[in-house]
Design a protein around this motif. Structure first.
Motif, mmCIF file in Angstrom:
data_model
loop_
_atom_site.group_PDB
_atom_site.id
_atom_site.type_symbol
_atom_site.label_atom_id
_atom_site.label_comp_id
_atom_site.label_asym_id
_atom_site.label_seq_id
_atom_site.Cartn_x
_atom_site.Cartn_y
_atom_site.Cartn_z
ATOM 1 N N ALA A 107 -23.747 -2.734 15.417
ATOM 2 C CA ALA A 107 -23.345 -1.831 14.333
ATOM 3 C C ALA A 107 -22.283 -0.870 14.821
ATOM 4 C CB ALA A 107 -24.566 -1.075 13.817
ATOM 5 N N VAL A 108 -22.461 -0.386 16.056
ATOM 6 C CA VAL A 108 -21.498 0.569 16.612
ATOM 7 C C VAL A 108 -20.171 -0.134 16.900
ATOM 8 C CG1 VAL A 108 -21.029 2.109 18.537
ATOM 9 C CG2 VAL A 108 -23.319 1.979 17.564
ATOM 10 N N LEU A 109 -20.285 -1.328 17.476
ATOM 11 C CA LEU A 109 -19.055 -2.060 17.802
ATOM 12 C C LEU A 109 -18.294 -2.430 16.532
ATOM 13 C CD1 LEU A 109 -20.011 -4.467 20.698
ATOM 14 C CD2 LEU A 109 -18.652 -2.396 20.779
ATOM 15 N N TRP A 110 -19.032 -2.810 15.509
ATOM 16 C CA TRP A 110 -18.413 -3.185 14.234
ATOM 17 C C TRP A 110 -17.644 -2.009 13.656
ATOM 18 C CZ3 TRP A 110 -16.998 -7.290 11.899
ATOM 19 C CH2 TRP A 110 -16.758 -7.291 10.533
ATOM 20 N N ASP A 111 -18.156 -0.830 13.985
ATOM 21 C CA ASP A 111 -17.514 0.394 13.516
ATOM 22 C C ASP A 111 -16.408 0.830 14.473
ATOM 23 O OD1 ASP A 111 -17.842 1.748 11.230
ATOM 24 O OD2 ASP A 111 -18.941 3.413 12.118
ATOM 25 N N PHE A 112 -16.138 0.018 15.448
ATOM 26 C CA PHE A 112 -15.153 0.329 16.487
ATOM 27 C C PHE A 112 -15.489 1.606 17.228
ATOM 28 C CE2 PHE A 112 -13.045 -2.884 14.153
ATOM 29 C CZ PHE A 112 -12.409 -3.614 15.130
ATOM 30 N N GLY A 113 -16.789 1.804 17.503
ATOM 31 C CA GLY A 113 -17.217 2.893 18.380
ATOM 32 C C GLY A 113 -17.635 2.270 19.709
ATOM 33 N N GLY A 114 -18.345 3.036 20.505
ATOM 34 C CA GLY A 114 -18.908 2.509 21.753
ATOM 35 C C GLY A 114 -17.857 1.941 22.683
ATOM 36 N N TYR A 115 -18.147 0.757 23.192
ATOM 37 C CA TYR A 115 -17.224 0.154 24.160
ATOM 38 C C TYR A 115 -15.868 -0.187 23.533
ATOM 39 C CZ TYR A 115 -20.808 -0.132 27.697
ATOM 40 O OH TYR A 115 -21.730 0.205 28.630
ATOM 41 N N ALA A 116 -15.864 -0.495 22.251
ATOM 42 C CA ALA A 116 -14.597 -0.822 21.591
ATOM 43 C C ALA A 116 -13.671 0.388 21.577
ATOM 44 C CB ALA A 116 -14.859 -1.297 20.166
ATOM 45 N N LYS A 117 -14.280 1.578 21.396
ATOM 46 C CA LYS A 117 -13.453 2.786 21.323
ATOM 47 C C LYS A 117 -12.809 3.075 22.675
ATOM 48 C CE LYS A 117 -13.876 7.652 20.107
ATOM 49 N NZ LYS A 117 -14.861 8.700 19.802
ATOM 50 N N TYR A 118 -13.563 2.832 23.743
ATOM 51 C CA TYR A 118 -13.035 3.122 25.079
ATOM 52 C C TYR A 118 -12.493 1.842 25.716
ATOM 53 C CZ TYR A 118 -15.373 7.453 24.180
ATOM 54 O OH TYR A 118 -15.754 8.627 23.591
ATOM 55 N N SER A 119 -11.508 1.281 25.043
ATOM 56 C CA SER A 119 -10.900 0.062 25.570
ATOM 57 C C SER A 119 -9.414 0.075 25.222
ATOM 58 C CB SER A 119 -11.573 -1.172 24.950
ATOM 59 O OG SER A 119 -11.221 -1.251 23.598
ATOM 60 N N VAL A 120 -8.711 -0.955 25.652
ATOM 61 C CA VAL A 120 -7.256 -0.997 25.410
ATOM 62 C C VAL A 120 -6.915 -1.020 23.932
ATOM 63 C CG1 VAL A 120 -6.377 -1.994 27.526
ATOM 64 C CG2 VAL A 120 -7.405 -3.472 25.815
ATOM 65 N N LEU A 121 -7.950 -1.215 23.091
ATOM 66 C CA LEU A 121 -7.650 -1.318 21.666
ATOM 67 C C LEU A 121 -7.125 -0.007 21.094
ATOM 68 C CD1 LEU A 121 -10.699 -3.369 20.379
ATOM 69 C CD2 LEU A 121 -8.524 -4.175 21.231
ATOM 70 N N PHE A 122 -7.472 1.109 21.745
ATOM 71 C CA PHE A 122 -7.108 2.395 21.157
ATOM 72 C C PHE A 122 -6.304 3.256 22.108
ATOM 73 C CE2 PHE A 122 -10.741 1.097 18.607
ATOM 74 C CZ PHE A 122 -10.180 1.221 17.358
ATOM 75 N N TYR A 123 -5.619 4.179 21.497
ATOM 76 C CA TYR A 123 -4.698 5.088 22.170
ATOM 77 C C TYR A 123 -5.335 5.832 23.332
ATOM 78 C CZ TYR A 123 -1.807 9.332 22.463
ATOM 79 O OH TYR A 123 -1.045 10.361 22.883
ATOM 80 N N GLY A 124 -6.571 6.303 23.102
ATOM 81 C CA GLY A 124 -7.191 7.204 24.066
ATOM 82 C C GLY A 124 -7.439 6.596 25.440
ATOM 83 N N TYR A 125 -7.529 5.288 25.517
ATOM 84 C CA TYR A 125 -7.874 4.624 26.769
ATOM 85 C C TYR A 125 -6.735 4.681 27.774
ATOM 86 C CZ TYR A 125 -9.465 0.763 29.769
ATOM 87 O OH TYR A 125 -9.858 -0.011 30.813
#
Lengths: 186, 938
Positions: free
Chosen positions: B331-349
């Motif tokens: 559910a968290v990953l689907w929402d692009f939270g958790g590990y997805a948020k802290y990955s190359v997918l997003f600016y912050g990483y």
């Protein structure tokens, strides 16, 4: 040439490529489709019109008979096509064919009595082709007369009562959708 | 001996031998006694064999024609005679010159020249068969020789002359100008080959022409030039051939690479070109997204993943302690939270380290430039496509041919499905009827006030809808911020996805509402469609902008939060240090686990996440509506029809139609969101590629299995640029907020490639200072100071103004030309009437009429057309003064101008049925006409 069901020789393909607007794949595909239509038993390289008309690409086209007649080079002009005629057809209807060649063939297709001009009779037949065979979609004679009058008023520049090729091309060349709709793709 | 043959065949046909001519011959024969000539003779032998064969063939044809010719055009003889005497003088002068130069010239040229003559002669010969000769037959001998001199008299040639030519060519050598001519001929042949496909001839004829031209080229191409130049030329020719072949193969390869061609073709044949245009547009979008994806993936994501610090090495690259428990939940990953948020997918990483890896890859710079490049590339592509479309459409706005266009261009030849064909028949009929009615009674204005009232009412309702939807979105976004502050864990799925769901639902239902409202207005369907599209556009745009405004609010909130975090941070650091210092003052400071380090909210990642969620939910709604609205409906209609009280297939629910414009709009907006969010979430182009790929298959399938062809089939071409213009507007509007955030909001202090900088674009300056020599930075700073930038901007504005005014003048000139053309038409009409009155024979009148027209069209037709028309006319044995005149004119002007035998169409072996269809003249009548006129002449 036109070598029945056999593989198309390489140099022929490149020659056809040079002479038509088709790519190599299209020519090979056309050859495949054409040899499917060809009778295995008969030796003649011509495919009779009735067989050509069963192709799904032409099946529901109201001008299918005219198209066959125009592109046929057979002597009695029975609408039968050789492979080369078939390629001519596809080339004229292809994506990259020029406006000139498309309008030229369109004119010949619309010229039902083959006299080199579109007269009132041709136009009437053309309208009937476009409105379909059923009675409900047909125009009544009054409407037909009006329509043909209007068309001649617009495009018959020299006022001789018929539309000739140059007038036709003049009209067609301004149309925004002619080139995109005058297409048949295998 | 070939020579005997030649002579024999010549005497065979020749009618009378000119004294002058025989004299020349004697001279020539003498010349041939030269030792050189012998060699030449042997070389010629083979040639002559061939030529004689061909000639005899030609002659057979000729003879039949010469009978006709004999009757014709006696009055022309005077004119011809004059000219011939003139030309004879010329010839003699030239001949003596040539004899002198012969010694100097190389041997090879003569043979070359001979060779060259043969095919050309053949062609002239062929032309002769279809072209009438204005001069009478008795002149032929002399004129033949004239032709040798000017080598370009293709207008009129005869069977007898060519044999004499053969003789003469032995003596005449190649002067530079003749070499020039040869070159010209070769070039023309080449041109002929390239334009051959554009000729409306049957294949057999084209093949023959091609073969002839190829033979010709093979013989002479390599022969041009001399010595080294010759070799070079041959080499060039060879390379050119290879290059052509390569180009053709490449072209083939390219077409083979175009994906989904067959699918689209299938749809085209079922639903006509307008539905197919949507899929072509989709494919085009897919291509663009592929390139954007390649840019971001290759230059940003992959380098960071491979060369950047690994996961868990820094606070920004680790999931915080509090979230770690649920970081892997679906559910968290689907929402692009958790590990997805802290990955190359997003600016912050991304790390702000200036150069990473052994390649010293400038990560922040690359990130920035890719962001700019995506937008720049998109602008370029869209504008280029628009320009091309505009060019293709040309003068499409001309409404003079309303009826004719309906008649001649309304059938869509791609339609291969009987049902679509029926719909097309119906729509063509209605369009005819509508046009007729409109023409008959130009606009009856019954109760215009009522219609006006309804239209105003409709617009008012639509505005209400727009405002309502805007408010709803704003409200929902604010509410979601409240939820977010309180912690999302306490709320259910709906609260978390409220914003996206509301936006998608609004996008789904508002257009339907608009459709209902637009029924009030009673517009013509085409205009109604445009209104509808405009309204949907406004709705989407409004929604998007409210969303952005709400996001801005959130960004400000996050930045406030960041300030407090910064303060806390210093406190925390101090605590950490205090703790360690207290324990052991000499040991190096123990760093805390990166997961425990307090961190800012990182608004950039938040923005990226929002966009990704929006895209995902949008995609989902699209697919679900497709499945429910199209597929389930189709299944229901299909199977419940057996047990229902009314006909479902033709009654109320029926099958759905494919909504081209709505789908295109959806695609455009989706793209807009991609452009907006791509800077903060580098994964967006990749997601979009995936989405487009899936929709291609899904929609193709849905269209083919559960949609019916549209009842009203609109043309695809007219709206193409309309969609493109929308895309451009969206592109502009979506880059605005992105640019605003980049330029005016300082980046977060602890995340992203630009952390620690005051503004994101500082990375450029940094690079200039550190990686480039000092002078470059100086130049750049000079160039970027306002004193230079402002004049530059001014210059650009001036240039735009200038271009605009020139385009206006061109438009004016065009209008003027149009007027002129119309005036000319009027004049021609009058002339025709007069001619018709004068002429006793009605057919003669028609003839002159057609000629008038021919002249008129000549004015705007290109020269090429003119040429071909000229020949085609000739081919029909159509005796018109026009051709006569042009022939005369051609004869009078110099040889350079005359030289175009090879552009002439080659021997005509047309079948009788195709005879009548040539441009520019009424054909069959003209044949009849010719016969009558020749009778009169007799």
């Amino acid at each position: 040439m036109g070598g029945a069901a056999s593989q198309l020789p390489k140099e022929m393909v490149s020659e056809y490529q040079e002479l038509t607007f088709l790519t190599k794949q299209e020519i090979l595909l056309a050859h495949k489709r054409f040899s499917e239509l060809q009778d295995r038993d008969s030796l003649s390289s011509r495919v009779p019109m009735e067989k050509i008309l069963t192709m799904p690409e032409l099946k529901s086209n109201p001008f299918r008979r005219r198209i066959c007649h125009v592109f046929s080079t057979s002597e009695p002009n029975d609408g039968s096509l050789t492979f080369e005629d078939f390629l001519d057809l596809l080339s004229a209807f292809s994506d990259s064919a020029t406006l000139e060649i498309k309008s030229h063939y369109a004119f010949r297709i619309f010229d039902f009595d083959d006299d080199g001009t579109l007269d009132a009779g041709d136009l009437e037949k053309l309208v009937n082709c476009l409105t379909g065979d059923t009675d409900e979609t047909r125009l009544n004679p009054e409407e037909m007369r009006q329509l043909i009058k209007n068309i001649l008023e617009e495009s018959d520049i020299d006022k001789d009562g018929t539309v000739n090729l140059s007038e036709f091309q003049h009209v067609i060349s301004r149309s925004p959708d002619f080139v995109s709709s005058f297409k048949i793709v295998l | 001996m070939p020579r005997h043959k030649l002579v024999a065949s010549e005497s065979d046909v020749s009618i009378e031998v000119d004294a002058d001519f025989t004299e020349d011959r004697v001279r020539e024969v003498k010349n041939e006694r030269n030792p050189k000539a012998k060699e030449r003779d042997t070389k010629r032998k083979l040639e002559i064999h061939k030529t004689t064969e061909q000639k005899t063939e030609n002659k057979k044809r000729k003879r039949s024609h010469s009978k006709q010719r004999g009757k014709r055009n006696i009055d022309d003889e005077d004119k011809g005679g004059e000219q011939i005497s003139k030309q004879k003088k010329n010839r003699k002068n030239k001949k003596t010159k040539k004899l002198l130069t012969e010694e100097a010239e190389g041997e090879g040229y003569i043979t070359k020249q001979k060779k060259k003559r043969r095919p050309q002669v053949d062609e002239e010969n062929a032309n002769a068969t279809k072209q009438m000769t204005p001069e009478g037959p008795p002149k032929k001998k002399k004129r033949a020789k004239v032709q040798v001199e000017s080598s370009s008299e293709s207008e009129d040639s005869s069977s007898e002359k060519e044999s004499s030519e053969e003789e003469e060519w032995k003596v005449t050598a190649l002067t530079p100008e003749e070499l020039e001519k040869l070159k010209e001929a070769v070039d023309e042949k080449k041109k002929l080959i390239t334009i051959l496909r554009g000729k409306p001839w049957p294949m057999l004829k084209k093949l023959q022409t091609l073969k002839e031209s190829h033979d010709f080229l093979e013989k002479f191409e390599g022969a041009l030039g001399k010595g080294k130049a010759k070799k070079l030329y041959a080499y060039k020719v060879m390379m050119l051939k290879r290059w052509m072949k390569f180009q053709r193969d490449f072209e083939n390869f390219k077409t083979a690479c175009i994906p989904w061609e067959m699918k689209i073709k299938d749809i085209e044949s079922h639903f006509g070109s307008s539905v197919a245009s949507y899929f072509i547009f989709l494919r085009w979008m897919y291509g663009i997204n592929m390139i954007l994806f390649g840019l971001t993936f290759g230059l940003v994501m992959v380098p960071e993943a491979l060369m950047g610090k690994p996961y868990g090495s820094m606070p920004r690259k680790t999931v915080p302690r509090a979230e770690q428990a649920s970081a892997m939940d679906f559910a968290v990953l689907w929402d692009f939270g958790g590990y997805a948020k802290y990955s190359v997918l997003f600016y912050g990483y991304y790390n702000s380290q200036r150069a990473i890896g052994w390649l010293k890859f400038r990560m922040p710079l690359s990130y920035f430039l890719v962001g700019v490049g995506t937008v720049a590339y998109s602008y370029m592509v869209v504008i280029r496509t628009m320009a091309r479309n505009a060019n293709e459409q040309g003068g499409g706005d001309d409404t003079n041919f309303n009826f004719s266009w309906k008649m001649f261009t309304s059938w869509d030849y791609l339609i291969g499905n009987p049902e679509t064909a029926d719909n097309k028949f119906a729509s063509i009929t209605t369009s005819f009827k509508e046009a007729i009615v409109e023409e008959q009674e130009s606009r009856k204005d019954d109760n215009i006030h009522l219609t006006r009232f309804f239209r105003v009412l409709a617009n008012f309702l639509v505005l209400c809808c727009l405002a309502g939807s805007g408010y709803l979105i704003y409200f929902v976004v604010r509410r979601s911020q409240k939820f977010a502050l309180e912690g999302l864990e306490n709320y259910g799925w709906w609260e978390r996805n409220e914003v996206n769901m509301v936006m998608s639902l609004l996008g789904m239902f508002c257009p339907m509402l608009f459709d209902v409202i637009s029924n009030l207005e009673n517009y013509h369907p085409r205009i109604a469609l445009q209104w509808q599209l405009g309204r949907i556009f406004a709705l989407f745009l409004g929604n998007l902008y409210t969303f952005i405004i709400a996001l801005m609010d959130e960004i400000n909130l996050k930045r406030k939060e960041e300030e407090t975090v910064k303060l806390n941070m210093t406190v925390w650091m101090a605590n950490l240090h205090n703790g360690t210092l207290a324990e052991n003052s000499t040991a190096p400071p123990i760093t805390a686990d990166p997961a425990d380090v307090p961190r800012g909210p990182c608004w950039e990642t938040m923005v990226g996440q929002e966009f990704v969620r929006l895209i995902i939910s949008d995609t989902m709604t699209t697919y679900i509506t497709l499945l429910i609205g199209d597929f389930l409906r189709a299944v229901m209609v299909r199977f419940f029809n057996y047990c229902w009280c009314w006909d479902l297939e033709y009654g109320f629910p029926s099958y759905s139609e494919f909504d081209v414009s709505g789908n295109v709009l959806g695609l455009i907006f989706n793209q807009g969101m991609i452009w907006m969010g791509a800077f903060y979430a580098p994964c967006l182009p990749a997601l979009n590629v995936l989405r487009l790929h899936v929709s291609m298959y899904l929609q193709c399938w849905a269209v083919m299995c559960c949609n019916v062809p549209q009842e009203r089939v609109f043309k695809a071409s007219g709206s193409n640029n309309f969609y493109m213009a929308m895309l451009l507007v969206i592109l502009f509007l979506s880059t605005l907020p992105a640019i605003y955030t980049i330029v005016s909001i300082p980046p977060s202090f602890d995340c992203g490639p630009f952390s620690g900088k005051n503004r994101m674009f500082d990375v450029i300056q940094e690079t200039l200072e550190m990686d480039f020599p000092a002078w470059f930075g100086k130049v750049f700073s000079y160039a970027s100071n306002p004193g230079l930038v402002l004049p530059f901007l001014l210059l650009m504005v001036l240039a735009i103004y200038y271009l605009q005014s020139t385009s206006k003048t061109y438009k004016k000139a065009n209008a003027e030309l149009k007027k002129k053309l119309q005036a000319q038409n009027e004049e021609n009409k009058k002339k025709n009437k007069r001619a018709a009155l004068k002429a006793s024979d009605p057919e003669e009148a028609r003839n002159s009429a057609s000629e008038q027209q021919w002249h008129q069209i000549n004015n705007n037709a290109s020269k090429k057309e003119m040429d071909t028309w000229g020949c085609e006319r000739g081919q029909n044995q159509h005796v018109t003064t026009c051709t006569r005149q042009s022939a005369a004119v051609k004869r009078q002007c110099g040889p350079a101008d005359l030289h175009n035998p090879s552009t002439r169409p080659p021997p005509a072996q047309r079948n009788p049925a195709t005879h009548g269809y040539l441009p520019g003249n009424p054909h069959q009548p003209s044949l009849r006409m010719q016969r009558t006129s020749s009778l009169k002449l007799q």
